[in-house]
Design a protein around this motif. Structure first.
Motif, mmCIF file in Angstrom:
data_model
loop_
_atom_site.group_PDB
_atom_site.id
_atom_site.type_symbol
_atom_site.label_atom_id
_atom_site.label_comp_id
_atom_site.label_asym_id
_atom_site.label_seq_id
_atom_site.Cartn_x
_atom_site.Cartn_y
_atom_site.Cartn_z
ATOM 1 N N VAL A 235 0.627 -0.984 0.536
ATOM 2 C CA VAL A 235 -0.144 -0.231 0.229
ATOM 3 C C VAL A 235 0.695 1.176 -0.022
ATOM 4 O O VAL A 235 1.502 1.036 0.424
ATOM 5 N N PRO A 236 0.361 2.357 -0.130
ATOM 6 C CA PRO A 236 1.093 3.531 -0.484
ATOM 7 C C PRO A 236 1.020 4.613 0.464
ATOM 8 O O PRO A 236 0.412 4.074 1.229
ATOM 9 N N LEU A 237 1.927 5.346 0.837
ATOM 10 C CA LEU A 237 2.080 6.109 2.059
ATOM 11 C C LEU A 237 0.140 7.321 1.600
ATOM 12 O O LEU A 237 -0.278 7.359 0.982
ATOM 13 N N LYS A 238 0.227 7.850 2.138
ATOM 14 C CA LYS A 238 -1.112 8.841 3.020
ATOM 15 C C LYS A 238 -0.416 10.550 3.754
ATOM 16 O O LYS A 238 0.654 10.025 4.146
ATOM 17 N N GLU A 239 -1.158 10.829 3.623
ATOM 18 C CA GLU A 239 -0.538 12.520 3.949
ATOM 19 C C GLU A 239 -0.036 12.433 5.579
ATOM 20 O O GLU A 239 0.775 12.953 5.515
ATOM 21 N N LEU A 240 -1.212 11.748 6.464
ATOM 22 C CA LEU A 240 -0.499 11.617 8.275
ATOM 23 C C LEU A 240 0.903 10.935 8.021
ATOM 24 O O LEU A 240 2.249 11.124 8.406
ATOM 25 N N THR A 241 0.830 9.862 7.167
ATOM 26 C CA THR A 241 2.183 8.844 7.753
ATOM 27 C C THR A 241 3.579 9.730 6.520
ATOM 28 O O THR A 241 4.555 9.273 7.089
ATOM 29 N N TRP A 242 3.183 10.269 5.721
ATOM 30 C CA TRP A 242 4.325 11.267 4.729
ATOM 31 C C TRP A 242 4.750 11.969 5.629
ATOM 32 O O TRP A 242 5.160 12.799 5.935
ATOM 33 N N HIS A 243 3.873 13.181 6.545
ATOM 34 C CA HIS A 243 4.209 13.809 7.164
ATOM 35 C C HIS A 243 5.643 13.457 8.705
ATOM 36 O O HIS A 243 6.667 14.489 8.849
ATOM 37 N N PHE A 244 5.683 12.266 8.937
ATOM 38 C CA PHE A 244 6.200 12.044 10.069
ATOM 39 C C PHE A 244 7.316 10.855 9.216
ATOM 40 O O PHE A 244 8.770 11.281 9.146
ATOM 41 N N SER A 246 9.028 11.896 6.167
ATOM 42 C CA SER A 246 9.244 13.527 5.188
ATOM 43 C C SER A 246 9.736 13.791 5.844
ATOM 44 O O SER A 246 10.979 14.439 5.756
ATOM 45 N N LYS A 247 9.957 14.107 7.589
ATOM 46 C CA LYS A 247 10.389 14.561 8.420
ATOM 47 C C LYS A 247 11.722 13.887 9.891
ATOM 48 O O LYS A 247 12.522 14.410 9.269
ATOM 49 N N HIS A 248 11.643 12.487 9.121
ATOM 50 C CA HIS A 248 12.131 12.152 9.744
ATOM 51 C C HIS A 248 12.789 10.923 10.176
ATOM 52 O O HIS A 248 13.937 10.605 10.459
ATOM 53 N N VAL A 249 12.505 10.351 8.755
ATOM 54 C CA VAL A 249 13.094 9.135 8.435
ATOM 55 C C VAL A 249 14.616 9.580 7.431
ATOM 56 O O VAL A 249 14.424 10.210 7.071
ATOM 57 N N GLU A 250 15.860 8.980 7.846
ATOM 58 C CA GLU A 250 16.752 9.431 7.696
ATOM 59 C C GLU A 250 17.475 8.266 5.870
ATOM 60 O O GLU A 250 17.709 9.523 5.593
#
Length: 317
Positions: A235-244, A246-250
């Motif tokens: 399944v693809p990313l969605k807006e809420l998971t993309w928020h995290f 894009s900001k915190h994953v190395e």
């Protein structure tokens, strides 16, 4: 967006404590020698309903008020969220309807029914899943508990890495599988708060690498029906998971089908635990990027153990 906070993770942990296992953390000296790192496997394959998703599902179900609970809950899922929501709803004694791809593993379908869930089948694509689900909600009026794009679910998943830090202290890195990004988002939420020096990496099948491509492009890229042995990561990313993410994953790493199966078999043979292909992707990524993890203390989240024993990938002709 209603973005969850670490206070929500703490509240979730208290709310679901009676309904989940505090899963063990296992190690393997053989695999440590093979990778050059000190790996700590958080075994969510031993979780209620056989997967980490029991955490988020339980938080959502037990957080409902009585009026909404009577109407029941509904979701769409390829498997683990479906049976985890069915488990939680069964514990609370409320109705649950699940839209599942007709190609979902039979053991997962059987588990949903065993927990009292009602299954409505769809075609194995995101578009079909969402269209059929819209019909279900219109008919039942049930509360939608999204498999990952839901603040209640992400807060629940954040309890997994919270336990890791409590048991192990701050790690150099944590690696988790990524599909829709619920577990990774939970890791981001928790670790950025209580272990900010820990680097967060995600691992994904090369055949379903939309999160990897999204990460590199800086925007969500969604595939409709990718094909991979790691059925929980389609399944693809969605807006809420993309928020995290894009900001915190190395970084996000990918692994081929052959690398995933080899890592899965390695864990079965050396650690003697049952885990599904999606859970093997992090180890496959670590083996592929040994130089990055060498000499470091690394948490590895084994996300689930719901595998069809009649269709083990290394036994297929």
């Amino acid at each position: 967006m209603d973005i969850p906070t670490y206070a929500d993770v703490e509240a979730a942990h208290a709310r679901i404590a009676l309904h989940i296992h505090r899963t063990p953390i296992l190690t393997s000296s053989f695999i440590n020698d093979l990778t050059g790192a000190e790996l700590f496997f958080k075994c969510e394959n031993f979780q209620k309903a056989g997967a980490f998703k029991a955490r988020g599902a339980s938080n959502a179900v037990f957080g409902l008020d009585e009026k909404m609970a009577k109407v029941g809950v509904a979701t769409h899922s390829s498997g683990n969220h479906a049976l985890s929501l069915s488990y939680a709803a069964g514990k609370r004694g409320i109705p649950v309807t699940v839209v599942m791809p007709r190609t979902a593993p039979e053991p997962k379908k059987a588990a949903v029914r065993g927990y009292g869930g009602h299954i409505v089948e769809c075609e194995p694509s995101t578009s079909s899943r969402e269209a059929v689900f819209a019909e279900v909600v219109a008919e039942t009026g049930a509360e939608f508990v999204h498999p990952y794009n839901d603040p209640r679910v992400i807060a629940g998943q954040g309890t997994c890495s919270k336990e890791m830090v409590e048991d192990l202290g701050e790690l150099d890195a944590v690696v988790a599988p990524i599909g829709g990004g619920g577990m990774v988002s939970g890791c981001c939420l928790t670790l950025s708060t209580i272990a900010p020096k820990t680097k967060i990496y995600a691992a994904e099948p090369k055949n379903a690498d939309d999160a990897y491509r999204s990460f590199k492009a800086g925007r969500i890229i969604a595939d409709d029906a990718p094909q991979t042995v790691a059925d929980g990561l389609k399944v693809p990313l969605k807006e809420l998971t993309w928020h995290f993410v894009s900001k915190h994953v190395e970084d996000i790493f990918t692994a081929t089908e052959e690398e995933i199966v080899a890592a899965m078999r390695l864990i079965w043979e050396r650690m003697k635990i049952v885990m599904e292909p999606s859970s093997a992707v992090p180890l496959a990524a670590i083996l592929k990027n040994k130089e990055l993890f060498a000499g470091k203390r690394v948490g590895v989240i084994v996300t689930g153990g719901n595998v069809d024993l009649g269709k083990l990938p290394w036994a297929q002709s």
